[in-house]
Scaffold this motif. Structure first.
Motif, PDB file in Angstrom:
ATOM      1  N   GLN A 134       0.834  -1.211   0.000  1.00 13.29           N
ATOM      2  CA  GLN A 134       0.000   0.000   0.000  1.00 13.29           C
ATOM      3  C   GLN A 134       0.867   1.258   0.000  1.00 13.29           C
ATOM      4  OE1 GLN A 134      -2.398  -0.636   3.487  1.00 13.29           O
ATOM      5  NE2 GLN A 134      -3.542  -2.337   2.559  1.00 13.29           N
ATOM      6  N   LEU A 135       1.938   1.244   0.779  1.00 19.67           N
ATOM      7  CA  LEU A 135       2.828   2.406   0.800  1.00 19.67           C
ATOM      8  C   LEU A 135       3.570   2.543  -0.523  1.00 19.67           C
ATOM      9  CD1 LEU A 135       4.164   4.786   2.119  1.00 19.67           C
ATOM     10  CD2 LEU A 135       5.691   3.220   3.344  1.00 19.67           C
ATOM     11  N   GLN A 137       2.590   1.612  -3.504  1.00 16.72           N
ATOM     12  CA  GLN A 137       1.667   2.106  -4.523  1.00 16.72           C
ATOM     13  C   GLN A 137       1.390   3.588  -4.329  1.00 16.72           C
ATOM     14  OE1 GLN A 137       0.598   0.549  -7.262  1.00 16.72           O
ATOM     15  NE2 GLN A 137       1.909  -1.149  -6.632  1.00 16.72           N
ATOM     16  N   ALA A 138       1.288   4.021  -3.079  1.00 17.75           N
ATOM     17  CA  ALA A 138       1.064   5.438  -2.814  1.00 17.75           C
ATOM     18  C   ALA A 138       2.247   6.267  -3.296  1.00 17.75           C
ATOM     19  CB  ALA A 138       0.830   5.657  -1.324  1.00 17.75           C
ATOM     20  N   GLU A 141       2.222   6.558  -7.064  1.00 17.05           N
ATOM     21  CA  GLU A 141       1.251   7.559  -7.494  1.00 17.05           C
ATOM     22  C   GLU A 141       1.786   8.968  -7.230  1.00 17.05           C
ATOM     23  OE1 GLU A 141      -3.406   8.902  -6.728  1.00 17.05           O
ATOM     24  OE2 GLU A 141      -2.657   6.995  -5.929  1.00 17.05           O
ATOM     25  N   THR A 198       1.918   6.023   4.949  1.00 15.25           N
ATOM     26  CA  THR A 198       0.993   5.983   3.812  1.00 15.25           C
ATOM     27  C   THR A 198      -0.001   7.128   3.899  1.00 15.25           C
ATOM     28  OG1 THR A 198       1.203   3.576   3.646  1.00 15.25           O
ATOM     29  CG2 THR A 198      -0.700   4.580   2.578  1.00 15.25           C
ATOM     30  N   VAL A 201       1.689  10.304   2.802  1.00 13.73           N
ATOM     31  CA  VAL A 201       1.790  10.391   1.337  1.00 13.73           C
ATOM     32  C   VAL A 201       0.451  10.821   0.752  1.00 13.73           C
ATOM     33  CG1 VAL A 201       2.225   9.120  -0.794  1.00 13.73           C
ATOM     34  CG2 VAL A 201       3.636   8.680   1.224  1.00 13.73           C
ATOM     35  N   GLY A 202      -0.649  10.252   1.261  1.00 10.69           N
ATOM     36  CA  GLY A 202      -1.974  10.622   0.780  1.00 10.69           C
ATOM     37  C   GLY A 202      -2.267  12.093   1.007  1.00 10.69           C
TER      38      GLY A 202
END
Length: 218
Positions: A134-135, A137-138, A141, A198, A201-202
């Motif tokens: 998940q991290l 992929q973040a 992006e 994560t 990052v979001g």
């Protein structure tokens, strides 16, 4: 994570540089300009020996007693001086590479101008879980929303890192605020640290717009 023997030996009398304006995270490198006499002595002694020193934050309310020995925050980062430059008047420029979290156990009696502490080293245990992907992929992006000069250095590190190292590498790259970096330094649960980074990052992506292409589209 295997801790270098030099850090294990130094943990009984670790040289510590309290610096309210910066927080060192494991697996990151921090440039420092050393000019105060007590910390010039610290760096000189470290370079003459094992190159080990720690960077620590001071506990709230330190301002009136900065010249003395105000209380330290209990979690700090032990690291190695990986490069140095000697300047005039005994000053230094150094690069300090974070290696391992350390918990303050006790402060040693004052024998030098600088402070020394006994610490418990806190290496991360191996961890595998969905939070890693998940991290990653973040971050992938995020790379589409920042200049290539930023993402080119971060993406290879993210591809290689895992577990707590992954969280620390990303946090060091995207989080400038000392208070938030200290919170993540103090987070010993790897899963929670991955989740927290994560989220950071979001939040960063929410403030950014995608970088517009500069070349031809076809």
């Amino acid at each position: 994570m295997t801790v270098p023997p030099s850090l294990v030996e130094a943990s009984e009398s670790l040289k510590v540089f309290p610096l309210p304006s910066a927080v060192l995270l494991p697996h990151s490198v921090l440039p420092l300009h050393i000019f105060e006499p007590r910390y010039r002595e610290l760096v000189r002694d470290a370079l003459a020996g094992d190159q080990v020193m720690a960077l620590a934050q001071l506990a709230p309310g330190w301002e009136p007693s900065y010249a003395g020995r105000p209380a330290l925050q209990p979690l700090m980062c032990a690291g190695l001086i990986v490069w140095h430059e000697v300047l005039e008047n005994g000053r230094y420029n150094i690069l300090l590479q974070g290696v391992c979290r350390a918990r303050l156990v006790s402060e040693l009696p004052a024998e030098r101008l600088y402070r020394q502490v006994r610490v418990e080293l806190l290496p991360d245990f191996p961890y595998e879980g969905p939070e890693e992907e998940q991290l990653r992929q973040a971050v992938f992006e995020l790379a589409g929303r920042v200049p290539p000069s930023f993402s080119e250095g971060l993406l290879p590190a993210v591809a290689r890192a895992s577990g707590g190292t992954l969280a620390d590498v990303v946090a060091a790259a995207i989080i400038p605020e000392p208070e938030r970096r200290q919170e993540l330094l103090a987070e010993l649960d790897v899963r929670k640290r991955l989740d927290a980074v994560t989220g950071e990052v979001g939040e960063l992506m929410a403030r950014l717009q995608p970088v517009k292409p500069t070349g031809p589209l076809n």
